[in-house]
Scaffold this motif. Structure first.
Motif: not given
Ligand code: GDP
Ligand code: MN
Length: 397
Positions: A258-275, A297-304
């Motif tokens: 249920g994670l909204n993930y799109v693979d890209l070519d760069g070197n910095v991983g991102c974890m964010v809530n909200g598109a 986009d991890v969505g609304g519930t960023a729990d452990a």
């Protein structure tokens, strides 16, 4: 959801759009059987063997070949199935071919200059209406046509409350320079194509080429079809058309949790809530001299648990040199997210061996910062956007 050519053609045909007929085959043996069946059904004695992968430009890459007898069907199918097809639309590694479409040859011998057109149906996001985009210059890259001869691309916009009207289909046929039987065939083709687009809840139809045969039939020789995932629940029979072998394995796994993930070519991983924030964060990384490795986009519930899953997915990409976590704590308080990050990090043991920068803003941001700073982990905290950017820059340097 993207479809294979043979699946796209199945949908078109079910709505009465004339197609170049074909049968899909998983191996050379099946290809020969398919060719024999095609001869029985259509009378054809020549065939085209077409690699079925989710990428265009297959012809240029050697993935579309003419076979003039059953021996050639067998040898060409043998050669194409299993090959790594590299086209202008694949990555440098190419795409593995698992199956071929054995199709009737519709470019009749003696027809030195077949008429190939381009036609697509898609949403014009500016006007909020579907449109038919078409050109006399079919069979080649539409991007090249757009660049070099843009006056040869036409569009026809359709009013959604009325639907396509016959005069619009006639205008398409007229602009394509057709007359007589071919003109009538084209208006039928356009009406059926547009109806198929709407009824199948597609977001893209691209038919390149649409062929006028020497006996004035109009048919789809290729079909690139993208269906709207959000409408798939209305089309149970299309759900099985998904071919996850064609999709990015990390994206498939992310989707399953249920994670909204799109693979890209760069070197910095991102974890964010909200598109929206995810997009802004990617801009920030670029400004800091990095390139985003993904959209997540991890969505609304960023729990452990969720943060840990996101960590694991980001870390599957070997290019990732740092991770930037950028969370706005509104309903989810920042301290809970911070605790989630700390717990996830501890749970993962040695799995995390790259710097992590966490920027938490919103409710309880200050408590969150303290939590991170006092955790004793190799995690840097930031409150301001710019601060986070500077820290990313520092770890990349
Ligand atoms: P793409 O290269 O991935 O866009 O695949 P297409 O399905 O468009 O096929 C590429 C090219 O193969 C077409 O532009 C045609 O010129 C050619 N082709 C397709 N079908 C036939 C056929 O039945 N006979 C012959 N001779 N050529 C064909
Ligand atoms: Mn094509």
């Amino acid at each position: 959801m993207n479809l294979h050519e043979y699946q796209g053609k199945e949908i078109l045909s079910s709505f009465g759009v004339r197609i170049q007929r074909g049968i899909v085959a998983q191996n050379a043996h099946e290809a020969v059987a398919a060719a024999k069946q095609l001869t029985t059904e259509t009378g054809t004695s020549w065939y085209v063997i077409k690699a079925q992968v989710h990428a265009g430009g297959r012809g240029k890459g050697g993935g579309v070949k003419l076979a003039k007898n059953l021996q050639e069907v067998e040898s060409i199918a043998e050669q194409i199935i299993g090959m790594n097809l590299i086209t202008p639309q694949t990555s440098a590694e190419g795409k593995k071919v698992h199956q071929v479409l054995v199709a009737e040859d519709v470019y009749y011998p003696g027809d030195s200059e077949p008429d190939e057109f381009y036609m697509s149906v898609l949403l014009n996001r500016t006007t909020g209406r579907n449109m038919i985009m078409y050109s006399t210059e079919g069979g080649m890259d539409i991007e090249t046509v757009a660049e070099e001869t843009p006056h040869l691309i036409f569009t026809e916009e359709i009013d959604p409350s009325v639907g396509i009207l016959p005069f619009q289909a006639r205008r398409v046929a007229f602009n394509l320079g057709l007359s007589g039987t071919a003109f009538k065939e084209m208006t039928k083709f356009v009406m059926a194509l547009y109806t198929a687009y709407v009824k199948s809840d597609a977001s893209l139809f691209e038919i390149n080429p649409v062929l006028k045969t020497s006996d004035d039939k109009i048919m789809a020789v290729d079909a690139k079809v993208t269906l709207d995932d959000n409408a798939l629940y209305r089309h149970k029979n299309y759900v099985d058309m998904r071919d996850i072998r064609e999709e990015n394995p990390i994206e498939v796994e992310a989707k399953e949790v249920g994670l909204n993930y799109v693979d890209l070519d760069g070197n910095v991983g991102c974890m964010v809530n909200g598109a929206g924030l995810a997009m802004a964060t990617m801009d920030l990384i670029k400004q800091a001299g990095g390139e985003p490795a993904n959209f997540l986009d991890v969505g609304g519930t960023a729990d452990a648990k969720r943060v840990e899953t996101a960590f694991r997915i980001i870390l599957k990409d070997p290019n990732v040199k740092a991770i930037l976590i950028n969370i706005f704590g509104g309903i989810v308080r920042c301290d809970r997210v911070a605790q989630g990050v700390v717990d996830a990090y501890k749970n993962m043991g040695d799995a995390i061996n790259i710097p992590i920068i966490v920027r938490l803003q919103g409710t309880n941001a200050d408590i969150a910062k303290e939590l991170i700073d006092n955790s004793g982990l190799d995690v840097q905290s930031a409150v301001q956007f710019q601060e986070a950017a500077d820290k990313v820059q520092a770890v990349l340097a």
